[in-house]
Every structure is written in structure tokens, then in C-alpha cells.
Design a protein around this motif. Structure first.
Motif, PDB file in Angstrom:
ATOM      1  N   TYR A 160    -125.463  79.964  86.580  1.00 31.75           N
ATOM      2  CA  TYR A 160    -126.143  80.226  85.307  1.00 31.75           C
ATOM      3  C   TYR A 160    -127.423  79.408  85.228  1.00 31.75           C
ATOM      4  N   ARG A 179    -113.316  82.811  87.781  1.00 31.40           N
ATOM      5  CA  ARG A 179    -113.403  83.834  86.749  1.00 31.40           C
ATOM      6  C   ARG A 179    -113.963  85.088  87.413  1.00 31.40           C
ATOM      7  N   HIS A 221    -118.759  88.638  85.279  1.00 30.11           N
ATOM      8  CA  HIS A 221    -118.809  89.058  83.864  1.00 30.11           C
ATOM      9  C   HIS A 221    -120.203  88.925  83.281  1.00 30.11           C
ATOM     10  N   HIS A 255    -121.960  88.135  79.581  1.00 28.74           N
ATOM     11  CA  HIS A 255    -121.675  87.622  78.240  1.00 28.74           C
ATOM     12  C   HIS A 255    -122.617  88.291  77.254  1.00 28.74           C
TER      13      HIS A 255
HETATM   14 FE    FE Z   1    -119.403  82.918  82.014  1.00 37.93          FE
END
Ligand code: FE
Ligand code: MBD
Length: 298
Positions: free
Chosen positions: A165, A220, A223, A225
Motif C-alpha cells: 500500500y 489476506r 482486495h 477497499h
Molecule cells: Fe487491505
């Protein structure tokens, strides 16, 4: 920082940023400091811990290991990560139990407010060399009764093709793969981005040590968000996943819901006649998917 050594993503660096973001966050409602409520919640939490200690005959060595681990979680700045991975799903479930609109799920620790404002059809900020399968996410923001919602915004943030990120890993432009898309007057949006990779909890911090010690995996599923809002309606915080992707059935943060799994299809090739010119405009350019967001009235 030298110009020779490439900075590595570390638990402590992303944890420090997550902690700072959390401190800056303005929640609309602040938890009230009602004495009875605090007494009830904290008493029950401690009673549950004492029950576990007695039931499993926890030793002083284990108690000291817990103490040193808890101290380290704070030093690593990993409280936001720890809480969002292992507890937020229950809080979200309680918060959304009376909603009729689209499903939400946890926010996680990596939201940054005030991403660049983008028009209804937009490409998220990304590097010229951004890796990953192109993805077009399009849809409409509507009310529970099906009315299109003018003035809707779709705030989107996601990891890159390496699972990192922006603002939480070094070397990425600040707003990479983050944007606030203003839908058109019918609530329509078309967001061009790339498909993210699955996300791995940092292995070099306290959460990583816990995962290794317990023999769990650290992943995870891939994905997106989103925070979707419109005037007079409740904001939903959600995530979208990819059918058949790794960890969709085994998310360490337990945040997948069936309604949130996308099945993108290849973008249709152009119908021009120049199919053999090799200019790159004919081949399908990645995948596309349509997903509408239904918002409850405020
Ligand atoms: Fe995330
Ligand atoms: C993430 O990317 C995330 O979405 C959550 C919930 C926790 C850790 C990392």
C-alpha cells in the motif's frame, strides 16, 4: 537513506504510519465514557482472560511471554494491524446488522483520507510502470429503492501487484492506487486500475511472530477497499474480492462475505478492422466487472 540501498518494507515503518493515521482519524461519534459500560466491558474481558488462564493452567513463563509480546506490539506500532485483523470483523458485524443495502466489511489499518478527487470515469494514480492486470470497476450508487444517487463518491484504495500500500511501504508515490471518485449525476462510476495482489501481514513484527508461533498463515486475499457515500445516506466501508483467488476462503482477517466476491471477465477486444496491426488497441486490455452499491438512508 542512501541512494544505493533499496529501503525494505518493515513492520515498524508501516505500523508507525498506521498508528499516526489512526490518531488523526476523526470519528463522527466518540465513544462515551459511561462508567457502567466501561465497567461491564472491561470486567467481562478480564473475566474471560482469567477463565482461559485457569482452564489451560497458564504458566509464569507463558504469562511473561505474553507481557513481552504485548510490549513489543506497541513498540512496533502494530496495535492497529492486530486489532483490525482479529477483532474488527465482529465490530463491523454489530455495526451493520440493521442495514438493508450493500454489505460492508472491515476498514483495516491502511485508509488515508483526502485522496485525489477524480471524475466519474477515471484512472487511479499509478506509476508509468505499474505492474498488474488492468481492471475496470464500474457501477452505480443507488438507494435501497433503486433510485440513482447523484453526488455519490467512491473512495477507493488498494495494494499494488506486490501487495504493498502506498504510504505504508517505502518507494511508492503517496497516492498510488488511491482516489476519491465523484460519480456522475446518475451515480455511475468507471474506475480504471490494476488488480491487486494478496496481502501478507509483515513477517518481521509482533503480528508476524504471533502468526509463526501459532502455525497460521499470514495472508489476506487480494482486495479493493472502498468507502461509498451519498448525501442523505449512510456511508458504507467495504472491500471487494476476486473469485477463485488465493485465500478468499481463508482470509486471516475473516472479512470476506459471499456478496463481496467479484468475477471479472476479460475486456472485449475492439471491433475495429485493424486486428492485425499489432498496435495494442485490439487485444483485450485486462478485466472488467460491474458492481452497484446500494446505500441505506441516513
Ligand atoms: Fe487491505
Ligand atoms: C490489510 O490490507 C487489510 O485490509 C486489513 C484488514 C488488515 C491488514 C492489512
Amino acid at each position: 537513506m542512501t541512494d544505493i540501498i533499496t529501503e525494505q518494507a518493515t513492520a515498524a515503518a508501516s505500523g508507525a504510519t498506521a498508528t499516526e493515521q489512526f490518531r488523526n482519524k476523526q470519528r463522527t461519534e466518540t465513544a462515551d465514557a459511561d462508567t457502567k459500560r466501561v465497567d461491564t466491558l472491561v470486567s467481562e474481558l478480564l473475566a474471560a482472560a482469567r477463565y482461559i488462564i485457569r482452564r489451560h493452567k497458564v504458566t509464569y513463563a507463558e504469562y511473561d511471554a505474553l507481557k513481552s509480546w504485548l510490549i513489543q506490539v506497541g513498540e512496533d506500532g502494530e496495535w492497529p494491524l492486530f486489532l483490525d485483523v482479529w477483532l474488527e470483523n465482529a465490530v463491523e458485524e454489530v455495526a451493520s446488522e440493521n442495514r438493508d443495502g450493500s454489505k460492508g466489511t472491515i476498514e483495516g489499518p491502511y485508509y488515508v483520507p483526502d485522496a485525489p478527487i477524480l471524475p466519474a470515469e477515471a484512472t487511479l494514480p499509478m506509476r508509468d510502470s505499474e505492474e498488474g492486470t488492468p481492471l475496470l470497476l464500474q457501477g452505480q450508487v443507488k438507494g435501497v429503492d433503486g433510485t440513482p444517487l447523484p453526488g455519490a463518491t467512491v473512495d477507493i484504495w488498494h495494494a499494488d501487484n506486490d501487495g504493498y500500500y502506498s504510504q505504508f511501504a517505502p518507494g511508492l508515490p503517496d497516492w498510488n492506487l488511491r482516489g476519491t471518485v465523484i460519480a456522475d449525476d446518475q451515480g455511475h462510476f468507471k474506475i480504471h486500475t490494476i488488480e491487486p495482489a494478496p496481502y501478507q501481514i509483515p513477517t518481521d513484527g509482533s503480528c508476524g511472530r504471533l502468526i509463526a508461533a501459532a502455525g497460521w498463515h499470514a495472508w489476506r486475499p487480494a482486495h479493493l477497499h472502498l468507502k461509498v457515500s451519498a448525501p442523505g445516506h449512510q456511508l458504507i466501508t467495504t472491500q471487494l474480492y476476486f473469485q477463485g483467488g488465493s485465500y478468499v476462503k481463508d482470509d486471516i482477517a475473516s472479512a470476506v462475505k459471499p456478496e463481496l466476491i467479484l468475477a471479472p471477465t476479460p475486456v472485449a477486444a475492439d471491433t475495429d478492422t485493424d486486428t492485425d496491426t499489432g498496435t495494442g488497441t485490439d487485444a483485450g486490455t485486462g478485466n472488467e466487472v460491474t458492481y452497484d452499491f446500494i446505500l441505506d438512508k441516513a
